[in-house]
Scaffold this active site. Structure first.
Site, PDB file in Angstrom:
ATOM      1  CG  ASP A 218     -71.701  10.586 -30.864  1.00  0.00           C
ATOM      2  OD1 ASP A 218     -71.888   9.396 -30.535  1.00  0.00           O
ATOM      3  OD2 ASP A 218     -70.760  11.278 -30.431  1.00  0.00           O
ATOM      4  CG  HIS A 277     -70.536   7.814 -27.673  1.00  0.00           C
ATOM      5  ND1 HIS A 277     -70.269   8.900 -28.480  1.00  0.00           N
ATOM      6  CD2 HIS A 277     -69.373   7.487 -27.079  1.00  0.00           C
ATOM      7  CE1 HIS A 277     -68.993   9.210 -28.377  1.00  0.00           C
ATOM      8  NE2 HIS A 277     -68.413   8.376 -27.534  1.00  0.00           N
ATOM      9  CG  ASN A 377     -60.822   7.051 -26.189  1.00  0.00           C
ATOM     10  OD1 ASN A 377     -60.470   8.166 -25.827  1.00  0.00           O
ATOM     11  ND2 ASN A 377     -62.085   6.736 -26.462  1.00  0.00           N
ATOM     12  CB  SER A 451     -66.064  10.342 -26.822  1.00  0.00           C
ATOM     13  OG  SER A 451     -65.685   9.678 -27.992  1.00  0.00           O
TER      14      SER A 451
END
Length: 491
Positions: A218, A277, A377, A451
């Site tokens: 990530d 994130h 998304n 996520s």
């Protein structure tokens, strides 16, 4: 042969005529209309023939009457030939990349092999394709079919449904787990999401992910966050700060992971937008079960990971000068595999498939590492299937794709659906709307996205592996499929 390399018109002509056919001779044809029809696959089928530049394609068809495990082998090759399993999902007599269920494209005269668990009933087509030179071959096709009623129904929106930690871990243990009351807190917490997938019942059995390593690929992870610092992976073969690659893994001083974005040994967040994130994802997986804590502003909060004793391996692949590329992601996957990860969480997406990325995903799967990937998304922008790399759960049977639902188990408006064109594949859903978790600098906050749903499933897989460390990736997929709940049936 890579179908992505064909011009659209060529690919259409190459596969023209895709529908059921009867056997018109003892040799396979080059289109489905002239395919060798095996009929119902209730025994092993074996066939010998050859392909060449003059006759580059042999096509076979078969029917599967129940859900089962499929095995296809292409052996005894003297030159390069490839193997494909195809299904005409939309019935338009043409094949596009989304209708290639699985492929084997090894180099040279290496044997080709396809293995698929939970293949659903229907008609399928096998393509033996010449790539270089001429070669004879032996093709073997077999299936182990079980009653389809043992598998949940598949929804184009939810896939196999909402994951259920209590049922899944119970199946891994071979025993039922007792229900427990929902957890609650007097301060902001993430218990609503954990209760939704029945995690507290697993904790009551002492199963918290201990001994399982989850790599978070990530934007980096705040390794000093109070809720994470005790669970951060430590490379015991490396002496921190001595400038030497002590363990000989090719990475100097990688005491807590690696940063492929800036190519250094500090896999922590950068300053770019969205850098929090990875820390948020890590908290959903493995924030410590340590009760109420206080953030950097004195606010009281209670955040606990699905697997609060799992080990988090930070691998930064997003951000930095060299991040956000298929190469960085592929290198990160291989690093995680080679350094002991049991699970790889991919809360990220790519616009298109990459051979280097697919090779890394296959590398992980072949070594028993479980891939959990966000579906994407882009539903509000018209997406009808998962993005890559989650889509490879369908195309090459690698990994588990995860969509997002809210607390009422409604599919999130942004969440890419399982879709219909890819058939049935490991696709489940988990909480992904306004999820509360850790942020860098001893902060906490809510984020939404597939996520956020993905680490719920990665954490659940960590619980499964503690309960039964011998589970293979395909067995984990089977457990999630069998125990996930159809949202339409939830009270």
């Amino acid at each position: 042969m890579e179908f992505n390399s064909f011009p659209v018109s060529t690919a259409v002509d190459f596969f023209r005529g895709l529908e059921s056919s009867a056997l018109n001779g003892i040799t396979p044809g080059s289109t489905i209309d002239t395919a060798l029809d095996i009929g119902n696959l209730d025994r092993e089928f074996s066939f010998r023939d050859s392909v060449s530049p003059a006759e580059p394609l042999d096509v076979f068809s078969f029917s599967l009457r129940g859900t089962g495990t499929l095995a296809i082998d292409l052996q005894s090759l003297s030159a390069d030939a490839d193997l494909y399993l195809v299904r005409d999902f939309n019935g338009d007599r043409l094949v596009n990349n989304n209708e290639i269920v699985a492929a084997s494209e090894r180099a040279g005269n290496a044997s080709e092999s396809i293995r698929i668990n939970n293949l659903v009933p229907g008609q399928y087509f096998v393509f033996v394709s010449q790539y270089q030179g001429s070669t004879s071959y032996e093709l073997k096709i077999s299936a182990d079919v079980w009653q389809s009623s043992t598998i949940n129904s598949f929804s184009p929106l939810y896939g196999f449904g909402l994951v259920d930690a209590r049922a899944a871990v119970g199946m891994a243990l071979g025993q039922s787990l007792e229900a427990v009351p929902d957890r609650s807190s007097d301060v902001p917490s993430n218990f609503g999401d954990l209760n939704l997938i029945d995690v507290p019942a697993v904790w009551e059995r002492g199963i918290t992910g201990k001994g399982v390593v989850v790599a978070v690929l990530d934007t980096g992870v705040d390794i000093n966050h109070p809720d994470l610092k005790d669970n951060i992976w430590v490379n015991l073969g490396e002496i921190a700060g001595n400038g030497i690659d002590d363990d000989g893994n090719g990475f100097v001083d990688d005491r807590h992971g690696w940063d492929f974005g800036d190519r250094d040994n500090s896999p922590t967040p950068g300053r770019e937008r969205g850098a929090e994130h990875g820390t948020h994802v890590a908290g959903t997986i493995g924030a410590k079960l340590n009760g109420i804590t206080t953030d950097n502003r004195g606010n009281r909060v209670e955040v606990q990971g699905v697997a609060p004793d799992a080990t988090i391996m930070p691998v930064r692949v997003l951000g930095g000068r060299f991040g956000n590329t298929a190469d960085a992601l592929a290198r990160g996957i291989r690093y995680a595999v080679d350094n002991g990860a049991d699970i790889i969480n991919l809360s990220l997406g790519a616009g298109m498939n990459s051979p280097v990325l697919r090779s890394a995903l296959t590398y992980a799967e072949e070594r028993g590492v479980i891939i959990v990937a966000a579906a994407g998304n882009d539903a509000n922008r018209g997406a009808t299937v998962p993005s890559f790399p989650a889509r490879d759960a369908a195309l090459v049977d690698v990994g588990i794709a995860v969509g997002a639902v809210d607390r009422d188990v409604n599919i999130a408006s942004f969440s890419n659906p399982a879709g219909t064109v890819l058939g049935e594949f490991p696709f489940v859903v988990a909480p992904g709307v306004r999820v509360l978790s850790t942020l860098p600098g001893n902060r906490y906050g809510t984020l939404s996205g597939t996520s956020m749903a993905t680490p719920h499933v990665a954490g659940l897989v960590a619980l499964l592996l503690q309960a039964n460390p011998n589970l293979t990736p395909s067995q984990v997929e089977n457990i999630l499929i069998a125990t996930s709940r159809n949202p339409a049936l939830l009270a």
